[in-house]
Design a protein around this motif. Sequence first.
Motif, PDB file in Angstrom:
ATOM      1  N   ILE A 135      23.324  22.911  54.867  1.00 51.58           N
ATOM      2  CA  ILE A 135      24.460  23.306  53.714  1.00 51.58           C
ATOM      3  C   ILE A 135      23.901  24.792  53.279  1.00 51.58           C
ATOM      4  CG2 ILE A 135      25.210  21.089  53.145  1.00 51.58           C
ATOM      5  CD1 ILE A 135      23.288  20.956  50.936  1.00 51.58           C
ATOM      6  N   SER A 136      24.749  25.428  52.774  1.00 57.24           N
ATOM      7  CA  SER A 136      24.498  26.550  52.270  1.00 57.24           C
ATOM      8  C   SER A 136      24.919  27.289  51.128  1.00 57.24           C
ATOM      9  CB  SER A 136      24.531  27.765  53.507  1.00 57.24           C
ATOM     10  OG  SER A 136      25.814  27.790  53.946  1.00 57.24           O
ATOM     11  N   GLY A 137      24.682  28.131  50.263  1.00 57.51           N
ATOM     12  CA  GLY A 137      25.603  28.716  49.310  1.00 57.51           C
ATOM     13  C   GLY A 137      26.451  29.912  49.751  1.00 57.51           C
ATOM     14  N   SER A 138      27.638  29.717  50.126  1.00 58.78           N
ATOM     15  CA  SER A 138      28.729  30.593  50.593  1.00 58.78           C
ATOM     16  C   SER A 138      29.425  31.323  49.498  1.00 58.78           C
ATOM     17  CB  SER A 138      29.454  30.055  51.500  1.00 58.78           C
ATOM     18  OG  SER A 138      30.222  29.148  50.900  1.00 58.78           O
ATOM     19  N   SER A 139      28.495  32.138  48.796  1.00 55.99           N
ATOM     20  CA  SER A 139      28.855  32.931  47.469  1.00 55.99           C
ATOM     21  C   SER A 139      28.131  34.013  47.283  1.00 55.99           C
ATOM     22  CB  SER A 139      29.145  31.929  46.294  1.00 55.99           C
ATOM     23  OG  SER A 139      29.816  32.777  45.312  1.00 55.99           O
ATOM     24  N   GLU A 140      28.519  34.799  46.512  1.00 55.46           N
ATOM     25  CA  GLU A 140      27.847  36.211  46.159  1.00 55.46           C
ATOM     26  C   GLU A 140      26.918  35.887  45.022  1.00 55.46           C
ATOM     27  OE1 GLU A 140      27.399  38.687  47.965  1.00 55.46           O
ATOM     28  OE2 GLU A 140      28.923  38.263  49.470  1.00 55.46           O
ATOM     29  N   SER A 141      27.731  35.130  44.002  1.00 56.81           N
ATOM     30  CA  SER A 141      26.883  35.014  42.682  1.00 56.81           C
ATOM     31  C   SER A 141      25.877  33.696  42.975  1.00 56.81           C
ATOM     32  CB  SER A 141      27.667  35.000  41.364  1.00 56.81           C
ATOM     33  OG  SER A 141      28.663  33.575  41.812  1.00 56.81           O
ATOM     34  N   THR A 142      25.003  33.721  42.076  1.00 58.27           N
ATOM     35  CA  THR A 142      24.337  32.526  42.053  1.00 58.27           C
ATOM     36  C   THR A 142      24.905  31.181  41.605  1.00 58.27           C
ATOM     37  OG1 THR A 142      22.209  34.023  41.365  1.00 58.27           O
ATOM     38  CG2 THR A 142      21.690  31.609  41.093  1.00 58.27           C
ATOM     39  N   VAL A 143      25.545  31.449  40.495  1.00 51.73           N
ATOM     40  CA  VAL A 143      26.271  30.245  39.835  1.00 51.73           C
ATOM     41  C   VAL A 143      27.398  29.679  41.050  1.00 51.73           C
ATOM     42  CG1 VAL A 143      27.842  29.240  38.300  1.00 51.73           C
ATOM     43  CG2 VAL A 143      25.837  30.761  37.622  1.00 51.73           C
ATOM     44  N   GLY A 144      28.088  30.727  41.767  1.00 49.96           N
ATOM     45  CA  GLY A 144      28.962  30.359  43.043  1.00 49.96           C
ATOM     46  C   GLY A 144      28.227  29.758  44.037  1.00 49.96           C
ATOM     47  N   ALA A 145      26.866  30.233  44.338  1.00 52.59           N
ATOM     48  CA  ALA A 145      26.181  29.601  45.508  1.00 52.59           C
ATOM     49  C   ALA A 145      25.896  28.162  45.054  1.00 52.59           C
ATOM     50  CB  ALA A 145      25.084  30.471  45.887  1.00 52.59           C
ATOM     51  N   ASP A 146      25.475  28.159  44.038  1.00 51.33           N
ATOM     52  CA  ASP A 146      25.092  26.495  43.839  1.00 51.33           C
ATOM     53  C   ASP A 146      26.308  25.610  43.651  1.00 51.33           C
ATOM     54  OD1 ASP A 146      22.633  27.506  43.480  1.00 51.33           O
ATOM     55  OD2 ASP A 146      22.580  27.482  41.178  1.00 51.33           O
ATOM     56  N   ARG A 147      27.475  26.229  43.233  1.00 52.28           N
ATOM     57  CA  ARG A 147      28.796  25.138  43.192  1.00 52.28           C
ATOM     58  C   ARG A 147      29.194  24.813  44.464  1.00 52.28           C
ATOM     59  NH1 ARG A 147      32.173  27.590  38.190  1.00 52.28           N
ATOM     60  NH2 ARG A 147      31.050  26.498  36.382  1.00 52.28           N
ATOM     61  N   ALA A 148      28.809  25.969  45.577  1.00 50.78           N
ATOM     62  CA  ALA A 148      29.140  25.773  46.943  1.00 50.78           C
ATOM     63  C   ALA A 148      28.359  24.578  47.492  1.00 50.78           C
ATOM     64  CB  ALA A 148      29.327  27.083  47.715  1.00 50.78           C
ATOM     65  N   VAL A 149      27.283  24.809  47.413  1.00 48.80           N
ATOM     66  CA  VAL A 149      26.099  23.619  47.670  1.00 48.80           C
ATOM     67  C   VAL A 149      26.681  22.322  47.082  1.00 48.80           C
ATOM     68  CG1 VAL A 149      23.789  22.877  47.876  1.00 48.80           C
ATOM     69  CG2 VAL A 149      24.206  25.321  48.166  1.00 48.80           C
ATOM     70  N   ALA A 150      26.818  22.327  46.007  1.00 46.70           N
ATOM     71  CA  ALA A 150      27.138  20.916  45.426  1.00 46.70           C
ATOM     72  C   ALA A 150      28.591  20.338  45.854  1.00 46.70           C
ATOM     73  CB  ALA A 150      27.343  21.254  43.733  1.00 46.70           C
ATOM     74  N   GLN A 151      29.485  21.354  46.063  1.00 47.25           N
ATOM     75  CA  GLN A 151      30.836  20.974  46.991  1.00 47.25           C
ATOM     76  C   GLN A 151      30.336  20.455  48.306  1.00 47.25           C
ATOM     77  OE1 GLN A 151      33.851  20.567  45.327  1.00 47.25           O
ATOM     78  NE2 GLN A 151      34.352  19.573  47.630  1.00 47.25           N
ATOM     79  N   GLN A 152      29.579  20.866  48.818  1.00 48.02           N
ATOM     80  CA  GLN A 152      29.317  20.773  50.520  1.00 48.02           C
ATOM     81  C   GLN A 152      28.445  19.113  50.640  1.00 48.02           C
ATOM     82  OE1 GLN A 152      27.592  23.668  52.709  1.00 48.02           O
ATOM     83  NE2 GLN A 152      28.805  25.393  51.666  1.00 48.02           N
ATOM     84  N   LEU A 153      27.726  19.004  49.204  1.00 49.15           N
ATOM     85  CA  LEU A 153      26.795  17.914  49.509  1.00 49.15           C
ATOM     86  C   LEU A 153      27.836  16.833  49.021  1.00 49.15           C
ATOM     87  CD1 LEU A 153      24.248  16.769  49.523  1.00 49.15           C
ATOM     88  CD2 LEU A 153      23.784  17.273  47.051  1.00 49.15           C
ATOM     89  N   ASP A 154      28.616  16.913  48.060  1.00 50.54           N
ATOM     90  CA  ASP A 154      29.948  15.725  47.647  1.00 50.54           C
ATOM     91  C   ASP A 154      30.588  15.337  48.863  1.00 50.54           C
ATOM     92  OD1 ASP A 154      28.970  15.876  45.054  1.00 50.54           O
ATOM     93  OD2 ASP A 154      30.473  17.229  44.385  1.00 50.54           O
ATOM     94  N   ASP A 155      30.992  16.363  49.650  1.00 47.23           N
ATOM     95  CA  ASP A 155      31.640  16.141  51.114  1.00 47.23           C
ATOM     96  C   ASP A 155      30.826  15.241  51.949  1.00 47.23           C
ATOM     97  OD1 ASP A 155      33.847  17.442  49.935  1.00 47.23           O
ATOM     98  OD2 ASP A 155      33.268  19.382  51.206  1.00 47.23           O
ATOM     99  N   LEU A 156      29.773  15.503  52.091  1.00 49.40           N
ATOM    100  CA  LEU A 156      28.680  14.811  52.914  1.00 49.40           C
ATOM    101  C   LEU A 156      28.540  13.303  52.363  1.00 49.40           C
ATOM    102  CD1 LEU A 156      25.993  17.187  53.939  1.00 49.40           C
ATOM    103  CD2 LEU A 156      27.854  16.440  55.298  1.00 49.40           C
ATOM    104  N   VAL A 157      28.483  12.967  51.160  1.00 52.34           N
ATOM    105  CA  VAL A 157      28.155  11.869  50.340  1.00 52.34           C
ATOM    106  C   VAL A 157      29.385  11.087  50.719  1.00 52.34           C
ATOM    107  CG1 VAL A 157      27.623  10.765  48.205  1.00 52.34           C
ATOM    108  CG2 VAL A 157      26.424  12.690  48.955  1.00 52.34           C
ATOM    109  N   GLU A 158      30.571  11.355  50.697  1.00 52.16           N
ATOM    110  CA  GLU A 158      31.842  10.871  50.785  1.00 52.16           C
ATOM    111  C   GLU A 158      32.052  10.552  52.273  1.00 52.16           C
ATOM    112  OE1 GLU A 158      36.578  11.576  49.695  1.00 52.16           O
ATOM    113  OE2 GLU A 158      35.093  13.122  49.105  1.00 52.16           O
ATOM    114  N   ARG A 159      31.764  11.494  53.207  1.00 49.06           N
ATOM    115  CA  ARG A 159      31.971  11.225  54.648  1.00 49.06           C
ATOM    116  C   ARG A 159      31.077  10.039  55.305  1.00 49.06           C
ATOM    117  NH1 ARG A 159      31.908  17.005  57.054  1.00 49.06           N
ATOM    118  NH2 ARG A 159      31.650  15.815  58.857  1.00 49.06           N
ATOM    119  N   TYR A 160      29.718  10.169  54.489  1.00 47.22           N
ATOM    120  CA  TYR A 160      28.691   9.324  55.424  1.00 47.22           C
ATOM    121  C   TYR A 160      28.091   8.397  54.469  1.00 47.22           C
ATOM    122  CZ  TYR A 160      28.940  13.026  58.837  1.00 47.22           C
ATOM    123  OH  TYR A 160      29.282  13.993  59.774  1.00 47.22           O
TER     124      TYR A 160
END
Length: 375
Positions: A72-97
Amino acid sequence: MTTLVLCVDRANDIGRKTGVSTPVVGWEAVRSLVTDVGLADPEDSSVNCLLEALRVTRELRDDRESAEVAVISGSSESTVGADRAVAQQLDDLVERYDVESAVVVIDSAEDERLVPVVESRLRVDAVDRVVVRQAHDIESTYYLLKQFLADEELRSTVLVPVGVGLLLVPLLLVQFTPAVAMAGLAALLGAVFLYKGLAIDEVLSNAPEQARDALYSGQVSVVTYAVAAGLAIVGLFLGALSIRTLDVAGDEVLVPSLLFVYHSVPWLALAALTASAGRLLDELIGSESISTSYMNLPFGVIAIGLVVRGFAGFLLERQAELAHLVLLGRFELTPIQRLTMFIFAGIVISLVGVRISATVSDETLEEVVNGRNEG
């Protein structure tokens, strides 16, 4: 239940260099990603991070544990946006697996800041930080120096000051003692490093453009700043004259310093008052409302000038270097009375400034405090 071996890339180096969107899940997908990242940048430590994630996954499977590898990676220019992107990807992984816990694999201190984000969603069993071993031989040193010399900014920042300092060493040693020469060289290098470190060069390079814009826009502060500079020079000159003919011992510092402050403070305060008045006029002309800070500044300058001059005069009177202050030609004040009067006048002027600024400005005290906290 499955253990998720998670390779975290907060800066999105993997996605930026390969064009692959995350999350990337599965042994084959991550192994293919290692090749893509390695071909894009063989020197990137992300290659080692991905390989370590694959190694940990293989060890867990060899121990007959259910493990899955993901990136997973932070696909955003800002630090807050990157952390939120990581959190969203992690939520998707927890939901799928069906994930029970995670092993986080990182390769930098920046990626390690995402560990709390993972811990807020999964139980983290381990954090594996990859440290790449470097070869400390002559060839590696040569290539590091070659890369350093190829960077123009580093050359101008480091090599030029060091070169100038080395050229000055023989000249200083010829004229002065070794101790004085070394002290002068250290002071020169320190000044150069501060000049670059504090970005004074950028300020000086932008100063002509800012002055030109101020002149073209008709700002009053341009004139008042010039007047303030002249008044400051006068104040420093008069302060120096006051101690020029002073007959004191060679190691005496206090009395000359107090005399300098006493005679220069009125002019310096007038210079600051002129500069702040020009800034206030620009604010009046350029906007409909006036900031409280701009209104308070002239009164604060006068109040500080009075207080400083009062303390300097009090100490000089106690040393018999200054005559007693006489009011209205008949009331002679003692040093304590003189100091009390100056302090009282400074407090009164400061309160008057607060009152006037509160009346004229539309800002409330709460708005001023909130604005400073946000800044």
